[in-house]
Design a protein around this motif. Structure first.
Motif, PDB file in Angstrom:
ATOM      1  N   ASN A   2       0.805  -1.293  -0.058  1.00 27.11           N
ATOM      2  CA  ASN A   2      -0.009  -0.053  -0.031  1.00 27.11           C
ATOM      3  C   ASN A   2       1.014   1.116  -0.013  1.00 27.11           C
ATOM      4  O   ASN A   2       1.326   1.584   0.874  1.00 27.11           O
ATOM      5  N   SER A   3       1.029   2.050  -1.168  1.00 27.83           N
ATOM      6  CA  SER A   3       1.868   3.214  -1.268  1.00 27.83           C
ATOM      7  C   SER A   3       0.924   4.421  -0.877  1.00 27.83           C
ATOM      8  O   SER A   3       1.629   5.635  -0.775  1.00 27.83           O
ATOM      9  N   GLU A   4      -0.167   4.285  -0.453  1.00 25.91           N
ATOM     10  CA  GLU A   4      -0.979   5.533  -0.009  1.00 25.91           C
ATOM     11  C   GLU A   4      -0.906   5.772   1.433  1.00 25.91           C
ATOM     12  O   GLU A   4      -0.629   4.654   2.294  1.00 25.91           O
ATOM     13  N   THR A   5      -0.771   6.968   1.718  1.00 27.99           N
ATOM     14  CA  THR A   5      -0.758   7.275   3.165  1.00 27.99           C
ATOM     15  C   THR A   5      -2.282   8.019   3.545  1.00 27.99           C
ATOM     16  O   THR A   5      -2.640   8.839   2.827  1.00 27.99           O
ATOM     17  N   LYS A   6      -2.765   7.673   4.639  1.00 26.98           N
ATOM     18  CA  LYS A   6      -4.101   8.147   5.151  1.00 26.98           C
ATOM     19  C   LYS A   6      -3.961   9.643   4.954  1.00 26.98           C
ATOM     20  O   LYS A   6      -5.026  10.228   4.779  1.00 26.98           O
TER      21      LYS A   6
ATOM     22  N   ARG B 198       4.877   2.019   5.861  1.00 33.48           N
ATOM     23  CA  ARG B 198       3.503   1.854   5.469  1.00 33.48           C
ATOM     24  C   ARG B 198       2.710   0.923   6.216  1.00 33.48           C
ATOM     25  O   ARG B 198       1.638   1.489   6.526  1.00 33.48           O
ATOM     26  N   ASP B 201       1.787   2.972   9.214  1.00 32.92           N
ATOM     27  CA  ASP B 201       1.397   4.281   8.779  1.00 32.92           C
ATOM     28  C   ASP B 201       1.985   5.531   9.626  1.00 32.92           C
ATOM     29  O   ASP B 201       1.550   6.288  10.132  1.00 32.92           O
ATOM     30  N   TRP B 203       5.356   8.567   9.449  1.00 35.66           N
ATOM     31  CA  TRP B 203       6.099   9.514   8.814  1.00 35.66           C
ATOM     32  C   TRP B 203       7.806   9.368   9.162  1.00 35.66           C
ATOM     33  O   TRP B 203       8.022   8.733  10.203  1.00 35.66           O
ATOM     34  N   GLU B 229       5.862   9.174  -0.564  1.00 35.12           N
ATOM     35  CA  GLU B 229       4.669  10.087   0.134  1.00 35.12           C
ATOM     36  C   GLU B 229       4.707   9.992   1.594  1.00 35.12           C
ATOM     37  O   GLU B 229       3.603  10.597   2.164  1.00 35.12           O
ATOM     38  N   ARG B 230       5.826   9.688   2.262  1.00 32.24           N
ATOM     39  CA  ARG B 230       5.728  10.064   3.632  1.00 32.24           C
ATOM     40  C   ARG B 230       7.165  10.079   4.275  1.00 32.24           C
ATOM     41  O   ARG B 230       7.385   9.644   5.594  1.00 32.24           O
TER      42      ARG B 230
END
Lengths: 400, 400
Positions: A2-6, B198, B201, B203, B229-230
């Motif tokens: 999962n490369s999306e972050t919330k 990831r 979740d 950073w 993304e993080r």
């Protein structure tokens, strides 16, 4: 995977969640738009910058002590600059030992360090009404409560300081060519303010970025002269040399300076050695005596120019403004029917900008009928054009 | 009139009352004493400073755009510098758009802004064990609680990151030529760290001041490559150009950068326009390709020199140290019987200084049997002399 972050950011601190967007930032953006005549920003006139002198001093410093100029500095600052600042302050008849001076990255950083050192959440801090919006923004990060020091047409009124000042962390004042009003405190009021500070045992922070920008007569010195044991004064090279150097200084009793040094270590280690040594060299070369008369002349002329245009184009009834003896700002008071937050939008539509008065108040934002005009950035021909536009807008609003 | 004040300072904030004196500050003072051989400070070798190039670039900037260079800058930073940094980062195969870059007054300021933006009192922050003491000091102002990321002889171990990382504000890491250990994280571990970030979740803040100081082989790129993304990454010109410029940058998703810009406005308005434009000019002149090989060579030689002296003079039993592939530091682990906080006093009496290991830990200070040695400031002849003194002291202590 999962490369999306919330979340698009790490979880934000309360101080960021509570803070609104910076007004100064938006103003600097406006001021930067080529087609806007901006009386909003406080950018010094580029005509006042001593480019040749900076070039010469940089060459001298790099040839004489290049390795030193490119190295880290101590957190308090470079000795040659501290010595020059000490001499300069003493020349005004104000006390300043070397160990009472802390170099900072522009006096805005001094405001941040003072807030960090001396404000807890809910602490009482006294500021003039109105006061410098950048100071309010800096202090706001530390969540104080504000007491306003009442001002009249002569600046802050020390007679109205009462026992409620006993519990403040400090009183932040700009005694000379105040931002935003342009007013200067008389010697008598300075002495009275010192007496009140002793009576109620509070500290004074006297921010003095504009003192050297007098048009005819040199203003009275810093509150350090009148209450040296309880005054921290701030100075900057941004208005007399170059804001691009980001160089300021804090002067006060050494015990009151020590916490700032300790905090500065954690927030940016030290101020640029390079710009410190260049500035020391420029001071040694005699800048304060040779360069400043030309700067004063530029600002005096531009101020006169704006005042003349205001006389010509502004409505006559119910509109008043200050006539500063120095500095960068004119403060306009309008009839109460006018809300300058609203007026600003219409002015920008007509390509003129100013700072709405509400930005300079801390306790409530009820004072909407004022504005700050700066005459230092815009060239004279544009001053007339902008004031004419603004005057016409005001006349329409007031039906004059 | 009572001219005495009961208090020598305004009432202090809790954060000042809670904080202890700065270890870095004391170290820089020691390092500045002429008769101490200091392996403590991280001052870059002055031999590495491109004085002539700075002089040339300054002249070009002042002649080409002097008025701009001496004026205020926008808070995000000067476009020519942002563009040069973007190009430079892209050349490493790492993504960076112009609106993902914020210029700061040295990367120490980035640490302060990150703390201010993303730490509340009691927030969980993960740091390597050990980690950079200046980062710990910066974060400490915002009163987080720390989780330590376990490290072994290959750097941080992502396999040991578990669900307790779900609630952290961020993980602060130095993946390349770490401070204080000198260790570099392998590509495999970088990928694993990205996976864990990831999974839970969180950073990552990847501080990378030393990446260009490799001795032979270029290290893997920033965590921005593995988890763009993080990840927020930090860079600085202090180690590749000149610390006296106080110039660094933050790169990350624009939403994560925006709060830093907003806060920077309040804490110092903007970073020196002058040093920004000079640095942009130096980069345009090709500094990164022409100047860096010489800097790397200086550090490689001095590192080899120190390692050789340690082989010769340090006790053999129970004493180990890292062999860095780049950067500025060697990390020494001693038998548990030795407390380096105590050892430091004896070393200074013999005119040698280092940083005691306890300064680099957040959770407890139980790890007293280590020290950080820097080989970049002291000239080679003095390195041998200092290591010999330190070796003799250790041998006395260990009875070897």
């Amino acid at each position: 995977m999962n490369s999306e972050t919330k979340n698009q950011t790490p979880p934000k601190s309360q101080r960021v969640l509570n803070s609104t967007n910076s007004i100064i930032g938006d103003l600097l953006k406006l001021a930067g738009q080529a087609d806007i005549i901006s009386f909003a920003g406080g950018l010094p006139s580029p005509k006042s910058f001593p480019i040749k002198e900076v070039e010469k001093a940089t060459q001298t410093v790099l040839e004489k002590e290049g390795a030193l100029a490119l190295q880290y500095s101590s957190t308090v600052g470079e000795k040659p600059l501290i010595d020059q600042i000490g001499k300069y302050i003493n020349s005004k008849g104000v006390p300043a030992q070397a160990d009472e001076i802390q170099i900072v990255s522009g006096s805005q950083q001094a405001l941040d360090l003072l807030g960090m050192a001396y404000i807890d959440k809910g602490s009482l801090v006294a500021v003039e009404s109105p006061s410098y919006l950048g100071a309010i923004q800096a202090f706001d990060l530390y969540e104080p409560k504000y007491i306003e020091i009442p001002t009249d047409e002569h600046g802050l009124n020390p007679d109205l300081i009462g026992p409620e000042f006993k519990n403040i962390r400090f009183a932040y004042v700009i005694t000379t060519f105040q931002n935003p009003t342009g007013l200067t405190l008389s010697v008598e009021r300075r002495k009275k303010l010192a007496e009140k500070a002793r009576e109620y045992d509070f500290w004074i922070i006297d921010d003095n970025p504009y003192g050297e920008l007098y048009y005819d007569q040199e203003p009275p010195p810093s509150m350090r002269l009148y209450a040296p044991e309880r005054t921290i004064s701030l100075g900057t090279f941004s208005k007399v040399l170059a804001p691009g150097f980001r160089l300021g200084y804090v002067v006060g009793p050494k015990e009151a300076i020590a916490p700032l040094t300790q905090l500065k270590q954690a927030v940016d280690l030290n101020t640029s050695t390079f710009t410190q040594l260049i500035t020391a060299q420029i001071m040694e070369d005699g800048l304060m005596t040779t360069h400043l008369p030309a700067v004063r002349e530029i600002y005096k002329t531009q101020c006169e120019y704006m005042l003349k245009a205001m006389d010509q184009y502004f409505p006559k009834e119910g509109v008043t403004w200050t006539k500063p003896d120095g500095g960068m700002f004119i403060w306009v008071t309008l009839p109460e029917s006018i809300n300058t937050d609203e007026l600003m939008k219409e002015a920008v539509a007509r390509k003129v900008a100013f700072v709405p008065g509400s930005a300079f108040y801390t306790v409530g934002k009820e004072k909407y009928n004022s504005m700050r005009l700066s005459f230092v950035t815009v060239p004279p021909a544009k001053i007339e054009e902008g004031i004419k536009t603004l005057g016409e807008l005001l006349k329409e609003k007031l039906g004059q």
